[in-house]
Design an enzyme around this catalytic site. Structure first.
Site, PDB file in Angstrom:
ATOM      1  N   LYS A 186       0.875  -1.177   0.000  1.00 52.53           N
ATOM      2  CA  LYS A 186       0.000   0.000   0.000  1.00 52.53           C
ATOM      3  C   LYS A 186       0.911   1.226   0.000  1.00 52.53           C
ATOM      4  CE  LYS A 186      -4.028   1.910   2.364  1.00 52.53           C
ATOM      5  NZ  LYS A 186      -4.910   1.862   3.546  1.00 52.53           N
ATOM      6  N   HIS A 223      -5.412  -0.487  -3.276  1.00 47.33           N
ATOM      7  CA  HIS A 223      -4.066  -0.017  -2.953  1.00 47.33           C
ATOM      8  C   HIS A 223      -3.264   0.310  -4.210  1.00 47.33           C
ATOM      9  CE1 HIS A 223      -4.248  -2.191   1.204  1.00 47.33           C
ATOM     10  NE2 HIS A 223      -5.227  -1.320   1.018  1.00 47.33           N
TER      11      HIS A 223
HETATM   12  C1  GLT Z   1      -6.634  -3.615   6.967  1.00 51.59           C
HETATM   13  C2  GLT Z   1      -6.096  -3.182   5.637  1.00 51.59           C
HETATM   14  C3  GLT Z   1      -6.201  -4.239   4.621  1.00 51.59           C
HETATM   15  C4  GLT Z   1      -5.390  -5.446   4.908  1.00 51.59           C
HETATM   16  C5  GLT Z   1      -5.829  -6.145   6.134  1.00 51.59           C
HETATM   17  C6  GLT Z   1      -4.870  -7.260   6.442  1.00 51.59           C
HETATM   18  S1  GLT Z   1      -6.031  -5.108   7.461  1.00 51.59           S
HETATM   19  O1  GLT Z   1      -8.023  -3.699   6.926  1.00 51.59           O
HETATM   20  O2  GLT Z   1      -6.790  -2.001   5.230  1.00 51.59           O
HETATM   21  O3  GLT Z   1      -5.900  -3.778   3.343  1.00 51.59           O
HETATM   22  O4  GLT Z   1      -5.573  -6.355   3.869  1.00 51.59           O
HETATM   23  O5  GLT Z   1      -3.989  -6.925   7.440  1.00 51.59           O
HETATM   24 MN    MN Z   2      -7.727  -1.220   1.476  1.00 49.83          MN
HETATM   25 MN    MN Z   3      -6.220  -5.495   2.010  1.00 52.86          MN
END
Ligand code: GLT
Ligand code: MN
Ligand code: MN
Length: 406
Positions: A186, A223
């Site tokens: 991300k 992301h």
């Molecule tokens: C959280 C995040 C997600 C992840 C999860 C796994 S936790 O909600 O925004 O994108 O996939 O840790």
């Molecule tokens: Mn997300």
């Molecule tokens: Mn996620």
């Protein structure tokens, strides 16, 4: 529930995180709008809707400060619910972002005590995942980043990150667990910048690990779209590298914070090509949704959201079959795929015997520059197929109708 050919079934391998349908609608500006739903109720309801399983963070099920006895009781009851409702836990993960101890990262914290606690908490979460039958362990490093670049040497942070993952892969091998890791990228949020911001960065990093064979990626639609990237292309690269171990499906309006919207709610065409790729490439993993209902919704809205994610996936899967059976589209594609002049040049591999011929070859540069691609026609046909006005054309193929309704 009215049933039709798009109704989710166990074989579709749809999963949701406990944290997704359990999301209470809190955001940075407003409090929860929905009461909690217990993990056992989530298991029951998702199973009724046709999901295959649920995934969880350690603390979605077992509170951060639970005693061993409390943990055992919670896990026992949860396992009973899984059995009663024929639900699996294919993936587990660890919450390394909520508690204040992780405010400056876990694996990449400057403080060795925080790094040690991070390993301890992750190993316990891995044990829990194995106990529940999970074969994939996701690591999302939401807090592994900075606001202040002066605070951490980026090279040092990457070294610590690598040490952490190497430690955990050794642990899993030492315990003889049948478990692989899937790293989720991300670009930012909650940190100003997060290390290893895209799936491409993750793939590069994985190659530097001690046990790359048990580490892959868990890309999330929202992301990569936050980074302005083409998710479909990223997934193709992950598949090409044999690293697509898991996937987080959701949606996102362009240029926003991480919205985790219902799958297909915004990007129908990109998600069509994504589903087509997943289905046609033989991806065997879960179709996992990491999204949540709009903050305007009550619990009924949450289940409409969950059903919507799964139905849209199945509808796009059906559309992919239509695409494959649509004569006009396929004729155009075949024309594009005709490799004119291919036999004249050996392009797939350097060959010192033919390189001279290639260097001397004459090309009709004018004609090649002038030829039209027919992409306008092709793309409009795709639009019309997605919009549902080509059903009559495609449904002439009886095999397709039979295949799509299976
Ligand atoms: C959280 C995040 C997600 C992840 C999860 C796994 S936790 O909600 O925004 O994108 O996939 O840790
Ligand atoms: Mn997300
Ligand atoms: Mn996620």
């Amino acid at each position: 529930m009215n049933r039709d050919q798009f109704t989710p079934k166990k074989e579709d391998r749809f999963t949701f995180g406990l944290w997704t349908v359990g999301n209470r609608g809190r955001d940075p500006f407003g409090d929860a709008v929905r009461p909690p739903i217990s993990p056992v109720s989530i298991v029951k309801k998702l199973s009724e809707l046709g999901a295959y399983g649920v995934n969880l963070h350690d603390n979605d099920l077992v509170p951060f400060d639970a005693t061993n006895a409390e943990r055992e009781k919670i896990v026992r009851e949860f396992k009973t619910a899984l059995k009663d409702y024929d639900m699996q836990v294919p993936m587990a993960t660890v919450n390394l972002f909520f508690h204040p101890i992780f405010k400056d990262g876990g694996f990449t914290s400057n403080d060795p005590r925080v790094r040690a606690f991070t390993l301890q908490k992750t190993m316990r979460a891995i044990d829990l995942g194995v106990d529940l039958g999970a074969k994939i362990f996701v690591l999302w490093g939401g807090r592994e980043g900075i606001e202040v670049d002066a605070s951490k040497c980026a090279l040092e942070a990457l070294k610590h990150y690598r040490e952490g993952i190497n430690y955990l892969t050794e642990y899993v091998k030492d315990q003889k667990y049948d478990m692989k890791f899937a790293l989720e990228a991300k670009p930012n949020e909650p940190r100003g910048d997060i290390y290893l911001p895209t799936t491409g960065h993750m793939l590069g990093f994985i190659a530097t690990l001690d046990h790359p064979e048990i580490v892959g990626v868990n890309p999330e639609v929202a992301h990569e779209q936050m980074s302005g990237l083409n998710f479909y292309h990223g997934i193709a690269q992950a598949i090409d590298a044999k690293k697509l171990f898991h996937i987080d499906l959701n949606d996102q309006k362009p240029g926003r914070y991480d919205q985790d919207l219902r799958f297909g709610s915004e990007s129908l065409k990109p998600m069509f090509f994504l589903v087509k790729l997943l289905e046609e490439s033989g991806y065997q993993g879960s179709r996992h949704f990491d999204a949540h209902a709009y903050r305007t919704e009550d619990e009924e809205g949450v289940w409409n959201f969950a059903l919507g994610c799964m139905r849209t996936y199945n509808i796009l899967k059906y559309k992919a079959k239509q695409f494959a059976a649509d004569k006009e589209i396929q004729d155009l594609l075949q024309e594009l795929a005709t490799e004119r002049g291919k036999d004249q040049y050996k392009l797939d591999k350097y060959d010192r015997n033919t390189v001279g011929k290639l260097k001397e070859a004459q090309f009709d540069i004018d004609a090649l520059s002038k030829q039209g691609a027919k992409y306008e026609q092709l793309d409009q046909l795709v639009n019309e197929l997605i919009l549902g006005v080509r059903t009559r054309v495609a449904s002439k193929d009886e095999n397709l109708v039979a295949a799509a309704s299976r």
